[in-house]
Scaffold this active site. Structure first.
Site, PDB file in Angstrom:
ATOM      1  N   HIS A 149       0.839  -1.208   0.000  1.00 37.81           N
ATOM      2  CA  HIS A 149       0.000   0.000   0.000  1.00 37.81           C
ATOM      3  C   HIS A 149       0.870   1.252   0.000  1.00 37.81           C
ATOM      4  O   HIS A 149       2.052   1.191   0.331  1.00 37.81           O
ATOM      5  CB  HIS A 149      -0.930   0.028   1.225  1.00 37.81           C
ATOM      6  CG  HIS A 149      -2.158  -0.819   1.051  1.00 37.81           C
ATOM      7  ND1 HIS A 149      -2.173  -2.154   1.381  1.00 37.81           N
ATOM      8  CD2 HIS A 149      -3.400  -0.529   0.559  1.00 37.81           C
ATOM      9  CE1 HIS A 149      -3.373  -2.655   1.116  1.00 37.81           C
ATOM     10  NE2 HIS A 149      -4.136  -1.693   0.612  1.00 37.81           N
ATOM     11  N   LYS A 153      -0.696   5.089   4.378  1.00 37.12           N
ATOM     12  CA  LYS A 153      -1.628   4.166   5.046  1.00 37.12           C
ATOM     13  C   LYS A 153      -1.249   4.013   6.518  1.00 37.12           C
ATOM     14  O   LYS A 153      -0.082   3.847   6.860  1.00 37.12           O
ATOM     15  CB  LYS A 153      -1.621   2.796   4.349  1.00 37.12           C
ATOM     16  CG  LYS A 153      -2.646   1.848   4.936  1.00 37.12           C
ATOM     17  CD  LYS A 153      -3.028   0.733   3.993  1.00 37.12           C
ATOM     18  CE  LYS A 153      -4.050  -0.206   4.610  1.00 37.12           C
ATOM     19  NZ  LYS A 153      -5.344   0.426   4.859  1.00 37.12           N
TER      20      LYS A 153
HETATM   21  P1  NAD Z   1      -7.645   9.842   4.599  1.00 38.51           P
HETATM   22  O1  NAD Z   1      -6.762  10.082   5.765  1.00 38.51           O
HETATM   23  O2  NAD Z   1      -7.256  10.402   3.269  1.00 38.51           O
HETATM   24  O3  NAD Z   1      -9.138  10.348   4.915  1.00 38.51           O
HETATM   25  C1  NAD Z   1      -9.753  10.281   6.173  1.00 38.51           C
HETATM   26  C2  NAD Z   1     -10.524  11.578   6.369  1.00 38.51           C
HETATM   27  O4  NAD Z   1     -11.283  11.482   7.568  1.00 38.51           O
HETATM   28  C3  NAD Z   1      -9.599  12.793   6.520  1.00 38.51           C
HETATM   29  O5  NAD Z   1      -9.970  13.826   5.610  1.00 38.51           O
HETATM   30  C4  NAD Z   1      -9.822  13.225   7.962  1.00 38.51           C
HETATM   31  O6  NAD Z   1      -9.695  14.632   8.163  1.00 38.51           O
HETATM   32  C5  NAD Z   1     -11.259  12.757   8.180  1.00 38.51           C
HETATM   33  N1  NAD Z   1     -11.604  12.687   9.604  1.00 38.51           N
HETATM   34  C6  NAD Z   1     -10.815  12.350  10.657  1.00 38.51           C
HETATM   35  N2  NAD Z   1     -11.489  12.484  11.811  1.00 38.51           N
HETATM   36  C7  NAD Z   1     -12.741  12.912  11.494  1.00 38.51           C
HETATM   37  C8  NAD Z   1     -13.899  13.233  12.249  1.00 38.51           C
HETATM   38  N3  NAD Z   1     -13.915  13.146  13.569  1.00 38.51           N
HETATM   39  N4  NAD Z   1     -14.995  13.638  11.577  1.00 38.51           N
HETATM   40  C9  NAD Z   1     -15.018  13.730  10.233  1.00 38.51           C
HETATM   41  N5  NAD Z   1     -13.927  13.451   9.453  1.00 38.51           N
HETATM   42  C10 NAD Z   1     -12.816  13.049  10.082  1.00 38.51           C
HETATM   43  O7  NAD Z   1      -7.801   8.248   4.510  1.00 38.51           O
HETATM   44  P2  NAD Z   1      -8.329   7.353   3.289  1.00 38.51           P
HETATM   45  O8  NAD Z   1      -7.197   6.899   2.457  1.00 38.51           O
HETATM   46  O9  NAD Z   1      -9.491   8.030   2.626  1.00 38.51           O
HETATM   47  O10 NAD Z   1      -8.841   6.068   4.082  1.00 38.51           O
HETATM   48  C11 NAD Z   1      -9.788   6.167   5.119  1.00 38.51           C
HETATM   49  C12 NAD Z   1     -10.100   4.776   5.677  1.00 38.51           C
HETATM   50  O11 NAD Z   1     -10.707   3.974   4.650  1.00 38.51           O
HETATM   51  C13 NAD Z   1      -8.857   3.988   6.117  1.00 38.51           C
HETATM   52  O12 NAD Z   1      -9.170   3.208   7.242  1.00 38.51           O
HETATM   53  C14 NAD Z   1      -8.568   3.092   4.903  1.00 38.51           C
HETATM   54  O13 NAD Z   1      -7.827   1.932   5.236  1.00 38.51           O
HETATM   55  C15 NAD Z   1      -9.984   2.756   4.495  1.00 38.51           C
HETATM   56  N6  NAD Z   1     -10.163   2.278   3.131  1.00 38.51           N
HETATM   57  C16 NAD Z   1     -11.062   1.276   2.961  1.00 38.51           C
HETATM   58  C17 NAD Z   1     -11.348   0.807   1.700  1.00 38.51           C
HETATM   59  C18 NAD Z   1     -12.415  -0.240   1.525  1.00 38.51           C
HETATM   60  O14 NAD Z   1     -12.651  -0.709   0.400  1.00 38.51           O
HETATM   61  N7  NAD Z   1     -13.122  -0.616   2.592  1.00 38.51           N
HETATM   62  C19 NAD Z   1     -10.693   1.356   0.589  1.00 38.51           C
HETATM   63  C20 NAD Z   1      -9.778   2.382   0.791  1.00 38.51           C
HETATM   64  C21 NAD Z   1      -9.524   2.852   2.068  1.00 38.51           C
END
Ligand code: NAD
Length: 259
Positions: A149, A153
């Protein structure tokens, strides 16, 4: 009027794609977004309410479907808020502990709740066929797993790798906690027969690669899933939103239910 949707973490990597896809869709309507205070101003041009906590939005939109790709502690707090109003909640966040997953299962009795550590169709089909492959190959084949990744991450191994490992352990009728090996270093001796190696690489902008290896006598099978873009996950999440809208609470749903 489409299904009202609230995107949590709308300025994040996944949140930004989800927000765009919801706005472009014909049957979904962006009813609101939630972000941390530091990033909320980035979202002022979306033409919908921007909040820094989900509870204030749910007061006015109690029946919206929430999409949530944020962080474990945020997704748990959001699920508790959703359970208070009965809002449906689609969670893609990974890195949840066993206790956090158990709490989600409890909340799923009160409100329609969905969690999947990987929303891609390909990975979910793999989860269906890997048990068969594992059983057919049998005990002569050592099973290992590697994931790659991007360097931003936060959790390791990935939620998808852990789900794949659970699936392999179930097919072997092994306890994953006893058979998982996350690190090999030093004079560690021969590989035990009942072991699933799970290794994580981090670097650059890799969206996500997962490979399951079956090392047998004189041959090797590798099954690899490569995610080329995050839209793949986002489209799966929107499929889950449409499926969960109007679904009854009962148990924690997953992508396997949607497919
Ligand atoms: P990222 O860090 O780019 O985005 C997370 C966002 O959440 C940020 O903008 C952050 O400011 C916001 N955030 C944090 N605390 C918050 C709160 N209290 N209220 C509202 N917003 C808040 O991360 P990402 O790459 O988008 O990934 C996010 C999650 O999704 C991770 O756990 C990742 O592993 C997961 N993910 C899952 C899949 C899937 O298919 N299930 C795919 C990709 C990523």
């Amino acid at each position: 009027m489409g299904i009202p949707v609230i995107v949590m973490g709308a300025a994040g990597r996944m949140g930004a794609i989800l927000t765009r896809l919801v706005r472009e869709s014909d049957d979904l309507q962006l009813a609101g977004v939630v972000e941390r205070k530091e990033k909320a101003t980035e979202l002022s041009n979306l033409g919908c309410p921007v909040a820094t906590d989900i509870a204030s939005l749910l007061d006015t939109l109690p029946k919206a479907v929430i999409i949530d790709f944020t962080a474990p502690v945020v997704s748990l707090a959001t699920a508790r808020a959703a359970a208070r109003t009965g809002a449906a909640h689609v969670i893609g966040t990974t890195g949840l502990s066993a206790e956090e997953r158990a709490e989600l299962e409890g909340l799923a009795v009160k409100t329609p709740l969905f969690w999947s550590p990987n929303m891609s169709v390909g990975v979910n089909v793999l989860l269906k066929v890997l048990p068969e492959l594992t059983r057919l190959l049998g005990d002569d084949y050592d099973v290992e797993l590697a994931e790659i990744h991007h360097n931003k991450k936060k959790d390791s191994p990935s939620g998808t790798a852990m789900r794949l490992a659970e699936c392999l352990a179930e097919a072997k009728a092994w306890n994953l906690e006893e058979s998982a090996c996350y690190c090999r270093h030093g004079i560690i001796g021969e590989r035990p027969k009942q072991e699933i190696g799970i290794q994580a690489l981090r670097g650059g902008d890799v969206v996500g690669v997962h490979t399951v290896y079956y090392f047998g006598p004189g041959e090797r099978i590798e099954v690899t899933h490569q995610a080329h873009s995050r839209e793949n996950f986002a489209n799966g999440a929107l499929r889950a939103v449409r499926w969960l809208h109007g679904a009854a609470p009962g148990r924690l749903y997953s992508m396997q239910d949607v497919l």
